[in-house]
Design a protein around this motif. Structure first.
Motif, PDB file in Angstrom:
ATOM      1  N   LYS A  43     -49.429 -21.989  58.578  1.00  0.00           N
ATOM      2  CA  LYS A  43     -50.803 -22.387  58.277  1.00  0.00           C
ATOM      3  C   LYS A  43     -51.528 -22.793  59.547  1.00  0.00           C
ATOM      4  N   GLU A  44     -52.861 -22.818  59.456  1.00  0.00           N
ATOM      5  CA  GLU A  44     -53.638 -23.234  60.603  1.00  0.00           C
ATOM      6  C   GLU A  44     -53.611 -24.764  60.734  1.00  0.00           C
ATOM      7  N   ARG A  45     -53.863 -25.203  61.965  1.00  0.00           N
ATOM      8  CA  ARG A  45     -53.950 -26.634  62.198  1.00  0.00           C
ATOM      9  C   ARG A  45     -55.226 -27.165  61.539  1.00  0.00           C
ATOM     10  N   GLU A  46     -55.086 -28.240  60.770  1.00  0.00           N
ATOM     11  CA  GLU A  46     -56.225 -28.785  60.046  1.00  0.00           C
ATOM     12  C   GLU A  46     -56.438 -30.256  60.372  1.00  0.00           C
ATOM     13  N   GLY A  47     -57.697 -30.666  60.322  1.00  0.00           N
ATOM     14  CA  GLY A  47     -58.020 -32.051  60.572  1.00  0.00           C
ATOM     15  C   GLY A  47     -57.639 -32.929  59.399  1.00  0.00           C
ATOM     16  N   VAL A  48     -57.049 -34.064  59.697  1.00  0.00           N
ATOM     17  CA  VAL A  48     -56.647 -35.023  58.673  1.00  0.00           C
ATOM     18  C   VAL A  48     -57.607 -36.205  58.655  1.00  0.00           C
ATOM     19  N   ALA A  49     -57.852 -36.784  59.825  1.00  0.00           N
ATOM     20  CA  ALA A  49     -58.737 -37.943  59.926  1.00  0.00           C
ATOM     21  C   ALA A  49     -59.136 -38.117  61.378  1.00  0.00           C
ATOM     22  N   PHE A  68     -54.605 -42.033  52.904  1.00  0.00           N
ATOM     23  CA  PHE A  68     -54.380 -42.254  54.331  1.00  0.00           C
ATOM     24  C   PHE A  68     -55.466 -43.170  54.882  1.00  0.00           C
ATOM     25  N   THR A  69     -55.084 -43.971  55.877  1.00  0.00           N
ATOM     26  CA  THR A  69     -56.045 -44.831  56.558  1.00  0.00           C
ATOM     27  C   THR A  69     -55.853 -44.694  58.058  1.00  0.00           C
ATOM     28  N   ILE A  70     -56.929 -44.361  58.752  1.00  0.00           N
ATOM     29  CA  ILE A  70     -56.889 -44.272  60.206  1.00  0.00           C
ATOM     30  C   ILE A  70     -57.446 -45.559  60.785  1.00  0.00           C
ATOM     31  N   SER A  71     -56.841 -46.018  61.876  1.00  0.00           N
ATOM     32  CA  SER A  71     -57.307 -47.242  62.518  1.00  0.00           C
ATOM     33  C   SER A  71     -56.981 -47.168  63.997  1.00  0.00           C
ATOM     34  N   ARG A  72     -57.513 -48.126  64.749  1.00  0.00           N
ATOM     35  CA  ARG A  72     -57.217 -48.139  66.179  1.00  0.00           C
ATOM     36  C   ARG A  72     -57.144 -49.571  66.678  1.00  0.00           C
TER      37      ARG A  72
END
Length: 126
Positions: A43-49, A68-72
């Protein structure tokens, strides 16, 4: 140059959780956009977050919203992806990416990111 190192991947059963980390070093800058992408075999690379490192604005693919939760952590120059309620279809190599700030949309366009990590494998069994 920017170096990105992912960690935290592994194997879990469906319904489980994992937390991915991406540590950035080198010529980083505070207003960059950072994202998580994934690529399953065939499959192609896909954006998650993605997340704006300066403002904390977040973006998610529909397939992961609510799970999912993205944080920094600006001080640690580290980005995270907390994943809950994992499904077998989440199985993929997960990549961390860094690029210029988002001004015109397209956070999930992999061509806008100019630095990539080596990836960390996430495997979810049913």
């Amino acid at each position: 140059q920017v170096q990105l190192v992912e960690s935290g991947g592994g194997s879990v059963q469906a319904g489980g959780s994992l937390r991915l980390s991406c540590a950035a070093s080198g010529n980083t800058y505070s207003w960059r956009l950072m994202g998580w992408f994934r690529q399953a075999p065939g499959k192609e690379r896909e954006g998650v977050a993605a997340i704006s490192f300066r403002y904390g604005t977040t973006y998610y693919a529909d397939s992961v919203k609510g799970r999912f939760t993205i944080s920094r952590d600006n001080a640690a120059n580290t980005m995270y992806l907390q994943m809950h309620s994992l499904k077998p279809e989440d199985t993929a190599m997960y990549y961390c990416a860094s690029g210029p700030p988002l001004v015109d949309g397209g956070w999930n366009n992999r061509r806008r990111y100019n630095y990539w990590g080596q990836g960390t494998q996430v495997t979810v069994s049913s």
